[in-house]
Enzyme design. Structure first.
Site, PDB file in Angstrom:
ATOM      1  N   HIS A 306       6.602 -10.513   9.732  1.00  0.00           N
ATOM      2  CA  HIS A 306       5.682 -11.862   9.738  1.00  0.00           C
ATOM      3  C   HIS A 306       4.977 -11.755  10.897  1.00  0.00           C
ATOM      4  CE1 HIS A 306       4.594 -15.919   9.106  1.00  0.00           C
ATOM      5  NE2 HIS A 306       4.950 -15.923   7.859  1.00  0.00           N
ATOM      6  N   ASP A 363       7.268 -13.911   1.068  1.00  0.00           N
ATOM      7  CA  ASP A 363       6.249 -13.399   0.084  1.00  0.00           C
ATOM      8  C   ASP A 363       7.221 -12.376  -0.743  1.00  0.00           C
ATOM      9  OD1 ASP A 363       4.095 -15.010   1.020  1.00  0.00           O
ATOM     10  OD2 ASP A 363       4.006 -13.808   2.953  1.00  0.00           O
TER      11      ASP A 363
END
Length: 428
Positions: A306, A363
């Site tokens: 991330h 995600d």
């Protein structure tokens, strides 16, 4: 104010700038008077080292893997309450009492229907229109249907607009989905909770009874909570920038949705699922893992690591648990989901990924979960926008009520042509 200051030396001249304290996190150098004092700007592409505002809503520490809503750790909010409670917390700063919760839930529930003429608005789109394009247009069009709550200087109007959007954006999202697949719109039901109501509007049909699966409803509620706000990301900054001009709240949220549509932002879970489709079967995972390690190979493992979190994404653990619950409830054998489970094992134990802290992020798990629940990939970012609406509204309201708020006006480092004289067309 921390009492400290930072010194900038330019051409042997010293300039002092105050250092500000946050309640948590790094100190900030106040350079608001930089141009006035020095005639210079700072250069910060992407504003990754710039605090654009003061906020009391969300705190992130990427190095430590921390995400807090109004001081409460995200895992406690997601596991201890529901999305309506999360909305109240983000909007008003405190967890609601039982009476406050029930009153707020009732207000949201009673606003879920949209103006009947909006159904005609939808018929103007092609049947194959992407649901996100419909969302941008329909949320922006709310200003035409609900123009009685667009006065940003009226606290009552701001409150009405805020509740309207939290309540109606899921209805518009479900309408976008139904229109996309050619099914009739389903009206909201006031006896259902927020997530159950959305599932009903998406998957029910008029010709038969539809019962909401409580495991799915709880999973979707968690997904909404986990995505509700994430500090000053691209879409939130877009909402604030649009709002700084005095634009109406519906236009500001539509701007946020447009930004979220970008594959580098809201489309990450869709990209992760497309990667799983490219891998295809579990036996091909070693090949793709090796490709991911090869700097010369354009292939990248999506859904891992991330930009902000350099540790395990604090939302991913809850999303992982939620994914397990949904898959366990269905008991299905989907090759893509088998690939995801096996790839997760590899990434959590492979030295290459562990050393680089390339953990599966939210995600990765949310894409798997939404697919298992029956949502097509074209709806993933739409669901993200439903969840993030409350965060955008909370940030917008905070900005409007901030006495230091000014219209956004970033500056630039100009490297174009210097002044030159115009030559008429017949002499060129």
């Amino acid at each position: 104010m921390s009492g400290k200051s930072a010194t900038l030396i330019v051409d042997n001249k010293s300039f002092e700038f105050p250092v500000l304290d946050g309640s948590t996190g790094p100190e900030v150098i106040d350079i608001s008077k930089l141009y006035a004092q020095t005639g210079m700007f700072t250069y910060d592409p992407g504003f990754t080292s710039t605090a654009s505002c003061q906020s009391t809503i969300t705190y992130i520490d990427g190095d430590e893997g921390i995400l807090r809503y109004r001081g409460y750790p995200i895992d406690q909010v997601a596991e201890g309450g529901d999305f309506i409670e999360c909305c109240y917390l983000l909007l008003y700063g405190e967890l609601p009492t039982r009476a406050q919760y029930e009153e707020f839930e009732n207000r949201v529930t009673r606003h879920t229907m949209v103006h009947e003429q909006m159904s005609r608005f939808f018929t103007g789109f092609r049947r194959d229109a992407h649901p996100m394009s419909i969302m941008v247009a329909s949320v922006g069009a709310m200003a035409a249907f609900y123009h009685d709550s667009t006065d940003i200087n009226d606290p009552v109007a701001r409150e009405i607009a805020s509740v309207r959007m939290i309540a109606k954006v899921p209805t518009l999202a479900a309408m976008a989905y139904k229109y996309h697949i050619g099914q009739p719109f389903i009206y909201p039901k006031n006896d259902l909770d927020y997530a159950s109501n959305f599932l009903h509007m998406c998957f029910a049909v008029p010709c038969e009874e539809y019962k909401v699966n409580p495991v799915f409803a709880r999973a979707l509620d968690r997904i909404f909570t986990l995505h509700a706000d994430h500090e000053q990301n691209a879409s939130t900054s877009t909402v604030r920038l649009a709002g700084s001009s005095g634009a109406n709240p519906f236009a500001c949220i539509a701007a946020g949705i447009a930004c979220l549509w970008g594959p580098a932002h809201g489309g990450a879970n869709e990209a992760a699922l497309k990667m799983l489709e490219e891998i295809g079967t579990p036996d091909r995972i070693p090949e793709f893992v090796e490709r991911a390690k090869d700097k010369n190979d354009p292939f990248r493992l999506m859904g891992f690591g991330h930009r902000v979190y350099k540790n395990y994404d604090p939302r991913a653990k809850i999303m992982q648990q939620t994914s397990r619950e949904v898959l366990g409830e269905l008991g299905i054998k989907d090759p893509l989901l088998e690939v995801a489970v096996e790839l997760e094992k590899v990434a959590l134990h492979d030295e290459y990924f562990v050393e680089r802290k390339l953990y599966p992020n939210i995600d990765f798990y949310s894409g798997i979960t939404l697919r298992a629940m029956g949502f097509p990939t074209s709806m993933f970012t739409v669901l993200f926008s439903v969840a993030r609406t409350v965060g955008w509204i909370a940030q917008w309201k905070e900005m409007i009520e901030d006495p230091e708020q000014r219209i956004g006006r970033p500056r630039q480092l100009y490297r174009g042509e210097v002044e030159r004289s115009y030559t008429s067309l017949d002499k060129r």
